[in-house]
Motif scaffolding. Sequence first.
Motif: not given
Lengths: 182, 155
Positions: A26, A34, A37, A51, A55, A107, B56-62, B65-66, B68-70, B72
């Motif tokens: 974790h 980040q 993603y 996402e 995953q 995004a 362009m910048g870096s897309p941030a995690l919605p 989301s984090l 949901r990943m945990h 999973g």
Amino acid sequence: MENGPLPPTDWELAHRARAGDDGAFHALVDRHAQALYALAVRLVGNSADAEDVVQETLAGAFRGLRRFRGRSAVKTWLTQILVRQAAQHYRTVRRQRTLRLDQYEQAGATASAQGRSDVRLDVAEAMLSLEPEFRAVIALRELEGMSYEEMAEVLSVPKGTVESRLFRARRQLRELLKEYLP
Amino acid sequence: LNDRIECEQIGRAGAYHDGELVGAARADFERHLAGCADCAAELARARGLARMLGGMGSPALPAGSLARMHRGIDRLAQAGVVHMAEVMAAVAAAVLIVCMAGLARPAPAQRAVGALPDWEAEVVVQQTVDTPAGGPEELWARWMVQDLSRKGGHE
């Protein structure tokens, strides 16, 4: 003044996770999600699919922990899995390569002006127009700032192939974005 | 129609831009760059593209989301534990079946009695035979001598 303990390295966390410490995995997720993603968005073009790809990448890494020998950096290992997952996603979904503004805004690329949004959309669109192996080298080099050697490891190709792919990918991308470039 | 041949070193401009040329290779290319319009233009284009992509910048995690990943990963870990328990249960069941099958078969000694020489059979089934006054050992010794004498293997 007393210094606190140093945070564990990626390798230490991976080693602990291999030994069954789920908490260590974790911690790796917290550390790398980040960046994974952001790369996934570049490779698949929208937030929801990105996402999913991340995953799947994390699931693949979790299942493959026993095979991780630490010969490459954890970040390189995770990126390698992510690029494969994104390519698989491309093959299986082959979704229409169009991006709606709301998707790109979701995004995280918040636009400050309409003109800037257009550029971003066109860049994203152009990226998705590239073949997956060209898109990958552009994203790894320009977004991740990886060296050719790291890219060669991630993509499992010789360094010379990275260089030639990058040359052709840049040419194609420049052609697609020529209205914005001198 | 543009049939002009580009400089053959143009592919190196990207590598130079990416900092992949070092030492003598870098110095050689820099000398070449000073007199080559093709490579200079290619380098300028590589820099322009990098600036554009970098902006362009870096897309941030919605949001969420984090988490949901945990979740999973937790599900995967849980599934791993259940799978391990299933494997262990299957192994235990297999061991139990093998043991029960072994118990159900007749004892090797009882099955083999007919094939054994008299003295060996007597040792195996000693409990069922009446023993002489001298005790079973004397009887076994006598039968062993008789048996070996019959086979001619005793000098």
